[in-house]
Design a protein around this motif. Structure first.
Motif, PDB file in Angstrom:
ATOM      1  N   SER A   1       3.527  -4.389   4.026  1.00  0.00           N
ATOM      2  CA  SER A   1       4.114  -3.172   3.486  1.00  0.00           C
ATOM      3  C   SER A   1       3.103  -2.503   2.571  1.00  0.00           C
ATOM      4  N   PRO A   2       2.792  -1.251   2.839  1.00  0.00           N
ATOM      5  CA  PRO A   2       1.785  -0.559   2.003  1.00  0.00           C
ATOM      6  C   PRO A   2       2.314  -0.134   0.638  1.00  0.00           C
ATOM      7  N   GLY A   3       3.628  -0.247   0.409  1.00  0.00           N
ATOM      8  CA  GLY A   3       4.209   0.264  -0.837  1.00  0.00           C
ATOM      9  C   GLY A   3       4.745   1.673  -0.609  1.00  0.00           C
ATOM     10  N   PHE A   4       5.120   2.330  -1.708  1.00  0.00           N
ATOM     11  CA  PHE A   4       5.736   3.663  -1.618  1.00  0.00           C
ATOM     12  C   PHE A   4       4.614   4.698  -1.793  1.00  0.00           C
ATOM     13  N   VAL A   5       4.170   5.241  -0.675  1.00  0.00           N
ATOM     14  CA  VAL A   5       2.918   6.009  -0.625  1.00  0.00           C
ATOM     15  C   VAL A   5       3.208   7.488  -0.349  1.00  0.00           C
ATOM     16  N   VAL A   6       2.494   8.363  -1.013  1.00  0.00           N
ATOM     17  CA  VAL A   6       2.646   9.811  -0.784  1.00  0.00           C
ATOM     18  C   VAL A   6       2.063  10.164   0.588  1.00  0.00           C
ATOM     19  N   THR A   7       2.935  10.395   1.567  1.00  0.00           N
ATOM     20  CA  THR A   7       2.468  10.845   2.895  1.00  0.00           C
ATOM     21  C   THR A   7       3.545  11.760   3.490  1.00  0.00           C
ATOM     22  N   ASP A   8       3.269  12.251   4.677  1.00  0.00           N
ATOM     23  CA  ASP A   8       4.220  13.148   5.342  1.00  0.00           C
ATOM     24  C   ASP A   8       5.515  12.429   5.720  1.00  0.00           C
ATOM     25  N   ILE A   9       5.459  11.112   5.924  1.00  0.00           N
ATOM     26  CA  ILE A   9       6.646  10.399   6.411  1.00  0.00           C
ATOM     27  C   ILE A   9       7.788  10.479   5.392  1.00  0.00           C
ATOM     28  N   ASN A  10       7.430  10.565   4.097  1.00  0.00           N
ATOM     29  CA  ASN A  10       8.481  10.656   3.068  1.00  0.00           C
ATOM     30  C   ASN A  10       8.440  12.006   2.354  1.00  0.00           C
ATOM     31  N   HIS A  11       7.861  12.985   3.023  1.00  0.00           N
ATOM     32  CA  HIS A  11       7.784  14.347   2.483  1.00  0.00           C
ATOM     33  C   HIS A  11       7.104  14.372   1.113  1.00  0.00           C
ATOM     34  N   GLY A  12       6.145  13.443   0.963  1.00  0.00           N
ATOM     35  CA  GLY A  12       5.291  13.468  -0.225  1.00  0.00           C
ATOM     36  C   GLY A  12       5.932  12.973  -1.500  1.00  0.00           C
ATOM     37  N   VAL A  13       6.996  12.165  -1.392  1.00  0.00           N
ATOM     38  CA  VAL A  13       7.648  11.735  -2.633  1.00  0.00           C
ATOM     39  C   VAL A  13       7.241  10.324  -3.074  1.00  0.00           C
TER      40      VAL A  13
ATOM     41  N   ALA B   1      -2.612   7.297  -0.332  1.00  0.00           N
ATOM     42  CA  ALA B   1      -2.749   6.671   0.987  1.00  0.00           C
ATOM     43  C   ALA B   1      -3.819   5.582   0.957  1.00  0.00           C
ATOM     44  N   ALA B   2      -4.880   5.791   0.195  1.00  0.00           N
ATOM     45  CA  ALA B   2      -5.940   4.779   0.105  1.00  0.00           C
ATOM     46  C   ALA B   2      -5.404   3.518  -0.576  1.00  0.00           C
ATOM     47  N   GLU B   3      -4.575   3.700  -1.601  1.00  0.00           N
ATOM     48  CA  GLU B   3      -3.996   2.518  -2.268  1.00  0.00           C
ATOM     49  C   GLU B   3      -3.078   1.768  -1.296  1.00  0.00           C
TER      50      GLU B   3
ATOM     51  N   ASN C   1      -1.029  -1.884  14.058  1.00  0.00           N
ATOM     52  CA  ASN C   1       0.111  -1.108  14.560  1.00  0.00           C
ATOM     53  C   ASN C   1       0.684  -0.315  13.388  1.00  0.00           C
ATOM     54  N   ASN C   2       0.068   0.831  13.161  1.00  0.00           N
ATOM     55  CA  ASN C   2       0.398   1.637  11.973  1.00  0.00           C
ATOM     56  C   ASN C   2       1.302   2.831  12.285  1.00  0.00           C
ATOM     57  N   ALA C   3       1.220   3.355  13.518  1.00  0.00           N
ATOM     58  CA  ALA C   3       1.994   4.564  13.855  1.00  0.00           C
ATOM     59  C   ALA C   3       3.477   4.322  13.564  1.00  0.00           C
ATOM     60  N   GLY C   4       4.091   5.254  12.877  1.00  0.00           N
ATOM     61  CA  GLY C   4       5.501   5.094  12.555  1.00  0.00           C
ATOM     62  C   GLY C   4       6.133   6.427  12.221  1.00  0.00           C
TER      63      GLY C   4
END
Ligand SMILES: NC(=O)c1ccc[n+]([C@@H]2O[C@H](COP(=O)([O-])OP(=O)(O)OC[C@H]3O[C@@H](n4cnc5c(N)ncnc54)[C@H](OP(=O)(O)O)[C@@H]3O)[C@@H](O)[C@H]2O)c1
Length: 240
Positions: free
Chosen positions: A192-204, A209-211, A88-91
């Motif tokens: 928790s995947p950690g603080f990952v560069v993705t669109d959800i946090n506007h890349g900050v 994503a692999a990590e 259940n990853n969608a968020g």
């Protein structure tokens, strides 16, 4: 199809951490079902995964839409008969900039809960009969340390109220599902995947994503000795 190939469905797998989780599970030899609400984005992800040698299939799935969830269950049951892993990853996070509890809008809360909480429950309940057919069903609820009060204590981060509260609900749901399913072959854990560069946090974020996906993959592939009802991050099991 051989009986030993595991089937894993990842919601929100067309990009970000979900995509990398699909790739990682596929590279372990699993059949991966790419849950994606947008047909073009889902098909594009499947195409890239297949080009990398992964046995990937698109499952149209908007977690906020009951008809879509029902159709996804039907597709998986008809074609593969059972499900071994549900991630259940969608968020979503609709609060940007962050909203303190005193100024969060009810619309933001409702919208966030629709996907992060109600969507997770809808998908989990709908797929449970297929997961129970697996000899080792695994449910991974992708949460966040932002849903753990102790982690936020003393934090100087601005509150992201709706998002944090939705992930706290995900953590509690994880414990409740794990308790209900104790004694069955299905384990339910949050991570928790950690603080990952993705669109959800506007890349900050800080991790790739692999990590971030590494934790989801680890929890999805727990053996029979692994925990159920746990919250796991890259450091291992975390009390909350
Ligand atoms: N990035 C981080 O630092 C971080 C930290 C802790 C936890 N997380 C969690 O990790 C998970 C993945 O997030 P991410 O960082 O990879 O963000 P992302 O790149 O924005 O990906 C989110 C995914 O969820 C999908 N999605 C959103 N609403 C959906 C719906 N109603 N039905 C189906 N799919 C839907 C998106 O699809 P579309 O492309 O169609 O929008 C997208 O595929 C989330 O649960 C998030 O809360 C992320």
């Amino acid at each position: 199809m051989t009986a030993t190939v595991k089937t894993a469905l990842i919601t929100g797998a067309n990009k970000g951490i979900g995509y990398e989780t699909a790739r990682g599970l596929g590279e372990l030899g699993m059949r991966v079902l790419v849950g994606a609400r947008d047909a073009a984005r889902g098909e594009a992800a499947v195409k890239t995964l297949r080009a990398g040698g992964v046995d990937a299939h698109h499952v149209p799935l908007d977690v906020t839409c009951q008809d879509s969830v029902r159709a996804a269950v039907h597709q998986v049951e008809e074609r593969w008969g059972r499900l071994d892993i549900l991630v259940n990853n969608a968020g979503i996070n609709v609060e940007w900039p962050a909203a303190q509890p005193s100024d969060v809008s009810l619309d933001a809360l409702r919208t966030t809960f629709e996907t992060n909480v109600y969507g997770l429950v809808a998908v989990t309940n709908a797929f449970l009969p297929l997961l129970r057919r697996s000899p080792a069903g695994r449910i991974v609820n992708v949460s966040s340390e932002m849903g753990i009060p102790a982690w936020l204590e003393g934090s100087e981060m601005p509150a992201i109220t709706g998002y944090s509260v939705s992930k706290a609900a995900v953590n509690m749901l994880t414990v409740l599902y794990a308790n209900e399913l104790r004694g069955t072959s299905v384990k339910v854990n949050a991570c928790s995947p950690g603080f990952v560069v993705t669109d959800i946090n506007h890349g900050v974020g800080q991790l790739t994503a692999a990590e971030g996906a590494a934790v989801e993959i680890r929890v999805a592939t727990l053996d029979s000795g692994g925990p159920t009802g746990a919250f796991v991050n890259d450091g291992g099991r975390m009390p909350w």
